[in-house]
Design a protein around this motif. Structure first.
Motif, PDB file in Angstrom:
ATOM      1  N   GLN A 491       0.830  -1.210   0.000  1.00 51.69           N
ATOM      2  CA  GLN A 491       0.000   0.000   0.000  1.00 51.69           C
ATOM      3  C   GLN A 491       0.865   1.262   0.000  1.00 51.69           C
ATOM      4  OE1 GLN A 491      -2.291  -0.676   3.518  1.00 51.69           O
ATOM      5  NE2 GLN A 491      -3.644  -2.159   2.541  1.00 51.69           N
ATOM      6  N   LEU A 492       2.167   1.106  -0.029  1.00 52.76           N
ATOM      7  CA  LEU A 492       3.038   2.289  -0.073  1.00 52.76           C
ATOM      8  C   LEU A 492       3.285   2.674  -1.522  1.00 52.76           C
ATOM      9  CD1 LEU A 492       5.728   1.573   2.677  1.00 52.76           C
ATOM     10  CD2 LEU A 492       3.713   3.034   2.808  1.00 52.76           C
ATOM     11  N   GLN A 493       3.498   3.962  -1.724  1.00 52.00           N
ATOM     12  CA  GLN A 493       3.766   4.472  -3.076  1.00 52.00           C
ATOM     13  C   GLN A 493       4.870   5.507  -3.004  1.00 52.00           C
ATOM     14  OE1 GLN A 493       0.805   6.295  -5.469  1.00 52.00           O
ATOM     15  NE2 GLN A 493      -0.630   4.569  -5.249  1.00 52.00           N
ATOM     16  N   VAL A 494       5.554   5.677  -4.102  1.00 53.52           N
ATOM     17  CA  VAL A 494       6.520   6.780  -4.132  1.00 53.52           C
ATOM     18  C   VAL A 494       5.941   7.904  -4.998  1.00 53.52           C
ATOM     19  CG1 VAL A 494       8.887   7.461  -4.620  1.00 53.52           C
ATOM     20  CG2 VAL A 494       8.389   5.107  -4.005  1.00 53.52           C
ATOM     21  N   TYR A 495       5.973   9.138  -4.434  1.00 49.67           N
ATOM     22  CA  TYR A 495       5.616  10.333  -5.206  1.00 49.67           C
ATOM     23  C   TYR A 495       6.907  11.050  -5.543  1.00 49.67           C
ATOM     24  CZ  TYR A 495       0.492  10.309  -4.733  1.00 49.67           C
ATOM     25  OH  TYR A 495      -0.843  10.024  -4.848  1.00 49.67           O
ATOM     26  N   LEU A 513       9.311  10.900  -2.395  1.00 51.52           N
ATOM     27  CA  LEU A 513       8.643  11.063  -1.097  1.00 51.52           C
ATOM     28  C   LEU A 513       7.612   9.942  -0.973  1.00 51.52           C
ATOM     29  CD1 LEU A 513       8.292  14.902  -1.454  1.00 51.52           C
ATOM     30  CD2 LEU A 513       9.636  13.760   0.337  1.00 51.52           C
ATOM     31  N   SER A 514       7.674   9.189   0.082  1.00 48.41           N
ATOM     32  CA  SER A 514       6.771   8.042   0.156  1.00 48.41           C
ATOM     33  C   SER A 514       5.381   8.455   0.629  1.00 48.41           C
ATOM     34  CB  SER A 514       7.368   6.947   1.043  1.00 48.41           C
ATOM     35  OG  SER A 514       8.099   7.509   2.080  1.00 48.41           O
ATOM     36  N   ARG A 515       4.424   7.681   0.210  1.00 44.85           N
ATOM     37  CA  ARG A 515       3.020   7.917   0.551  1.00 44.85           C
ATOM     38  C   ARG A 515       2.402   6.601   0.988  1.00 44.85           C
ATOM     39  NH1 ARG A 515       4.616  12.135   0.663  1.00 44.85           N
ATOM     40  NH2 ARG A 515       4.119  14.031  -0.521  1.00 44.85           N
ATOM     41  N   TRP A 516       1.494   6.721   1.928  1.00 40.57           N
ATOM     42  CA  TRP A 516       0.789   5.510   2.393  1.00 40.57           C
ATOM     43  C   TRP A 516      -0.675   5.650   2.032  1.00 40.57           C
ATOM     44  CZ3 TRP A 516       0.364   3.954   8.283  1.00 40.57           C
ATOM     45  CH2 TRP A 516      -0.325   2.738   8.399  1.00 40.57           C
ATOM     46  N   CYS A 517      -1.123   4.816   1.096  1.00 41.54           N
ATOM     47  CA  CYS A 517      -2.531   4.870   0.713  1.00 41.54           C
ATOM     48  C   CYS A 517      -3.291   3.865   1.558  1.00 41.54           C
ATOM     49  CB  CYS A 517      -2.703   4.512  -0.766  1.00 41.54           C
ATOM     50  SG  CYS A 517      -1.600   5.426  -1.812  1.00 41.54           S
ATOM     51  N   HIS A 518      -3.850   4.385   2.638  1.00 35.92           N
ATOM     52  CA  HIS A 518      -4.523   3.509   3.599  1.00 35.92           C
ATOM     53  C   HIS A 518      -5.931   3.203   3.082  1.00 35.92           C
ATOM     54  CE1 HIS A 518      -6.395   2.203   7.354  1.00 35.92           C
ATOM     55  NE2 HIS A 518      -5.162   2.002   7.824  1.00 35.92           N
ATOM     56  N   PRO A 519      -6.338   1.929   3.108  1.00 41.89           N
ATOM     57  CA  PRO A 519      -7.650   1.587   2.545  1.00 41.89           C
ATOM     58  C   PRO A 519      -8.804   2.318   3.246  1.00 41.89           C
ATOM     59  CG  PRO A 519      -6.663  -0.299   3.693  1.00 41.89           C
ATOM     60  CD  PRO A 519      -5.603   0.740   3.555  1.00 41.89           C
ATOM     61  N   ASP A 520      -8.670   2.625   4.554  1.00 37.10           N
ATOM     62  CA  ASP A 520      -9.761   3.297   5.271  1.00 37.10           C
ATOM     63  C   ASP A 520      -9.509   4.793   5.430  1.00 37.10           C
ATOM     64  OD1 ASP A 520     -10.785   0.766   5.606  1.00 37.10           O
ATOM     65  OD2 ASP A 520      -9.719   0.485   7.531  1.00 37.10           O
ATOM     66  N   HIS A 521      -8.254   5.128   5.797  1.00 38.22           N
ATOM     67  CA  HIS A 521      -7.980   6.528   6.143  1.00 38.22           C
ATOM     68  C   HIS A 521      -7.440   7.321   4.977  1.00 38.22           C
ATOM     69  CE1 HIS A 521      -8.746   5.065  10.093  1.00 38.22           C
ATOM     70  NE2 HIS A 521      -7.626   4.341  10.152  1.00 38.22           N
ATOM     71  N   MET A 523      -4.933   8.820   2.130  1.00 38.92           N
ATOM     72  CA  MET A 523      -3.496   9.080   2.034  1.00 38.92           C
ATOM     73  C   MET A 523      -2.962   9.539   3.388  1.00 38.92           C
ATOM     74  SD  MET A 523      -1.463   8.773  -0.442  1.00 38.92           S
ATOM     75  CE  MET A 523      -2.043   9.238  -2.060  1.00 38.92           C
ATOM     76  N   ILE A 524      -2.011   8.804   3.923  1.00 37.26           N
ATOM     77  CA  ILE A 524      -1.434   9.200   5.219  1.00 37.26           C
ATOM     78  C   ILE A 524      -0.069   9.829   4.963  1.00 37.26           C
ATOM     79  CG2 ILE A 524      -0.585   8.376   7.450  1.00 37.26           C
ATOM     80  CD1 ILE A 524      -2.715   6.227   7.367  1.00 37.26           C
TER      81      ILE A 524
END
Ligand code: C2E
Ligand code: MG
Ligand code: MG
Length: 747
Positions: A491-495, A513-521, A523-524
């Motif tokens: 679920q992590l992505q690099v921007y 810059l890393s991004r966390w695309c949380h299924p419920d919350h 983009m963290i």
């Protein structure tokens, strides 16, 4: 004894060659009742005397052949006949040699012609003499036999007595030897052996008393054992001994006994009652052993189990015990507080001045803290650079806060360590006893949370625990769990955010810059999860993944847009740098993706540099050797920025967006911020470093920074961080920024 004597008639032998003489004498003597035998020559006389010895012989001297003297001589020579009395007969006119007659053994003589009366009297007399002699001889024999018998009896008695004496001597010797053995044992045994009257009086003491306790035997005999026992132990020992005496049983006791010099030794005693014939015990014997060393060793072990070696403060175990105790007492009026005190940046002292100084510092801090306490308080070494403090019996939480403040003041004193002087501070977490606590563990857990909050809030302060903190912690724990899963579930992505050449407007590269695309919350933000990832170590896995993703993507762009000579700038956490495999990983990634090292830039924060200076500088040096570029991130927010620039071989500085953000004409602080930026740029130019301001949001900021001399910049003014696909689209359209107009006309 002559058996003939027993016969009623004595035998008389008459020897005479004159038959007439024989007849007259025989008749006369027979008439007198004698048993008369008669022979006519010497030969016959000897034969008759041998055959049956007569009681008396009447022997004629003058005879043909053997004369009377010869016969008598021969009779006297035979043992058989020598005792027979011989009376010589001699004719008147014969020259009687009386001397010879007596010399050959005769007892008497009678001259012929015989006066019969005289013959009878003489015969009778000689027989009587002979009988008396025999009687005397018999008596003598009897007596002698009796004497012999008595002597034999005496000899036997003597022998028996001698045997008895011998036996006694042997028994005595055995006794003496066994006594000597026991004495030897008693004399040399190291145990204390003693015999006591039932009231404790010494009756016997072994010499070991002198050796071990310094008392002579005389000093002790008659004295009471209890007079030597430590006052605190006396009654205990008395009870033990008396129970043993009444129940006739062995007792064992350990107690302190006074040495003659005044100090006490620990002994362990085994006392045994001595039973008398009435089945009661009037005495007891005791064997005691010196156990002082064992007792001391046990005490030391106990101490080691409950106290900290370095500071001599109670340890965690003892502290928890005391908190649990305070908790049990937990009635109104018995409120208490627990403080967890953690030294700020202790690791710095330990690493730079050495463990010895670190230890020294902890001891000094312990001493300073001790001075802030009441006697009822418990200060403990909680572990490492942490101390815990229990303040029992408080009225109000303000009392506990006062102590926290006192501690902070106390610690602000300079502490000198060998050649150095350091000032320490502490972050303190405070928990006030409340009804809902059930265990010391819960209290310490909350003190820990409050302490971490104090650290997070900038250290050198105290925080009082409130339940909200606990909820936050739970939230973080939950987040950590989810973050782990997010790595597994990809679920992590690099921007990517472009880095712009401020003079030309060209894109020189991108920061990942890393991004966390949380299924419920949704983009963290990394602001939230990077900190957790760093604390838990997850950052190592995340960082490696970002590295691979970025380099693969860059390779793709480099191939698609070869004219651009693009660069990738990747954030690296200090945890990653500490990893021994870090440089190898970089090599692998460069090899596998085909990116050249000079297209890779690593962004490192100042905090990463102070962690482990020696090791870090080695890692950075080997990266520089490979032509990997290094950039100091968030420059200006750290501590002593400038010194790091000299020590570490970096290529560029990223000016933190907090400075850039203050570059606004409407702000009073603009001039100050610009002054700082100018100084940084001047310094960087002198050291041949590129300056990269981040967080450029306005045209004003862009132009001002370009004017000051910054070559490359980054910010929303140009572009927000974007997913790779968006960047590809832009690049295809010939992405470029206008540098001479206030409006971003790039896209
Ligand atoms: P940073 O390295 O200083 O990155 C720059 C941050 O500033 C980024 O925040 C970026 O989105 C933000 N930014 C850029 N331009 C502007 C602007 O004009 N205005 C404002 N307000 N912000 C701007 P982001 O992406 O939230 O990342 C925050 C921090 O998290 C980064 O700061 C970096 O320290 C860390 N981080 C992000 N990704 C990683 C990663 O993969 N590894 C490591 N170790 N740290 C990362
Ligand atoms: Mg960065
Ligand atoms: Mg930054």
């Amino acid at each position: 004894v002559n058996p003939n004597l027993r016969r009623t008639k004595p035998i008389i032998l008459i020897v005479d060659d004159t038959v007439e003489n024989l007849r007259v004498l025989s008749t006369a003597l027979s008439n007198q009742g004698y048993d008369v035998r008669g022979v006519v020559n010497g030969q016959m006389a000897l034969r008759a005397a041998q055959a049956e010895p007569p009681h008396l012989i009447l022997l004629d001297i003058r005879m043909p052949g053997m004369d009377g003297y010869d016969v008598c001589r021969q009779l006297k020579q035979s043992e058989h006949t020598q005792d027979i009395p011989v009376v010589f007969l001699s004719a008147l006119g014969d020259s009687l040699d009386k001397v010879q007659a007596f010399a050959v053994g005769g007892v008497d003589y009678i001259t012929k012609p015989f006066q019969l009366d005289e013959v009878l009297v003489r015969v009778k007399n000689h027989l009587a003499i002979r009988a008396a002699q025999d009687a005397v001889r018999d008596l003598n024999q009897t007596l002698e036999q009796q004497v012999q018998e008595r002597t034999f009896e005496l000899a036997q008695t003597n022998q028996a007595l001698r045997q008895e004496i011998e036996d006694r001597k042997r028994t005595e010797e055995a006794l003496r030897q066994s006594e000597a053995r026991y004495r030897l044992m008693a004399d040399n045994i190291s145990d204390l052996v003693s015999l006591h009257h039932k009231d404790g009086q010494f009756i016997y003491v072994s010499p070991s008393y002198q050796r071990l306790l310094g008392y002579s035997t005389d000093e002790l005999i008659g004295k009471s054992l209890y007079a030597l026992i430590h006052p605190e132990d006396t009654s205990q020992v008395q009870v033990h001994v008396n129970t043993g005496l009444t129940q006739i049983d062995l007792v064992q006791a350990s107690y302190r006994i006074r040495h003659a010099a005044g100090h006490y030794l620990w002994v362990e005693t085994l006392a045994r009652p001595i039973i008398n014939p009435c089945q009661s015990a009037e005495q007891f014997q005791a064997v005691s052993r010196d156990i002082t060393r064992r007792v001391r060793a046990e005490a030391q072990l106990r101490h080691q189990a409950l106290y900290d070696d370095l500071t001599q403060l109670p340890n965690r175990t003892l502290f928890m015990d005391r908190v649990n105790y305070a908790l049990q007492k937990g009635q109104p009026g018995h409120a208490f507080a627990v403080l967890l005190i953690d030294l700020d940046r202790f690791k710095l002292v330990n690493d730079s001045l050495g463990h010895h100084s670190g230890d020294h510092l902890l001891i000094s801090v312990a001493n300073l803290l001790r001075q802030c306490l009441r006697p009822v308080d418990t200060l403990a070494r909680w572990g490492g650079d942490e101390f815990s403090l229990l303040l029992p019996d408080l009225d109000d939480i303000t009392d506990a806060i006062d102590v926290a403040i006192t501690i902070q003041n106390q610690l602000s004193q300079a502490i000198s360590l060998d050649e150095h002087t350091v000032v320490v501070s502490a972050s303190i977490g405070l928990v006030w006893s409340a009804a809902h606590y059930h265990s010391a563990t819960e209290i310490l857990r909350d003190a820990d949370i409050a302490m971490y909050r104090a650290k997070g809030q900038g250290r050198d302060r105290y925080e009082i625990f409130d339940p909200e903190m606990h909820r936050e912690i739970l939230h973080r724990l939950n987040l950590e769990h989810e973050l782990r899963q997010s790595i597994e579930h990809q679920q992590l992505q690099v921007y990517f955010q472009p880095l712009i050449n401020l003079k030309t407007g060209e894109i020189v590269g991108f920061e990942s810059l890393s991004r966390w695309c949380h299924p419920d919350h949704g983009m963290i933000s990394p602001e939230t999860f990077i900190a957790i990832a760093e604390e838990t170590g997850l950052i190592v896995a995340i960082g490696e993944w970002v590295l691979w993703e970025t380099c693969r993507q860059l390779k793709q762009w480099q191939e698609q847009f070869p004219a651009l000579r693009l660069l990738a700038s990747i954030n690296v956490a200090s945890r990653q740098l500490q990893q021994s495999s870090f440089v190898t990983t970089i090599d692998e990634v460069l090899n596998a993706t085909g990116i050249t090292a000079d297209c890779l830039q690593l962004e490192i924060t100042e905090s990463a540099l102070i962690e482990d200076t020696d090791y870090t500088s080695q890692v950075l040096a080997s990266l520089r050797q490979r032509q990997v570029r290094l950039s100091l991130d968030d420059f200006g927010t750290g501590y002593s920025s400038l010194s790091y620039l000299q020590r570490f071989p970096v290529n560029s500085l990223k000016i933190d967006k907090s400075f850039v953000g203050r570059v606004q004409p409407s702000l009073n602080s603009q001039e100050e911020a610009m002054g700082i930026i100018r100084a940084i740029v001047g310094l960087a130019q002198a050291m041949n470093l590129t300056v990269v301001p981040e967080g450029i949001e306005t045209y004003h900021q862009f132009t001002v920074l370009r004017q000051i001399g910054c070559q490359v910049g980054q910010g929303y003014y140009f572009s927000r961080p974007l997913p790779a696909d968006d960047i590809t689209t832009h690049l295809r359209q010939g992405w470029r920024f206008q540098v001479h107009q206030p409006k971003n006309l790039g896209n």
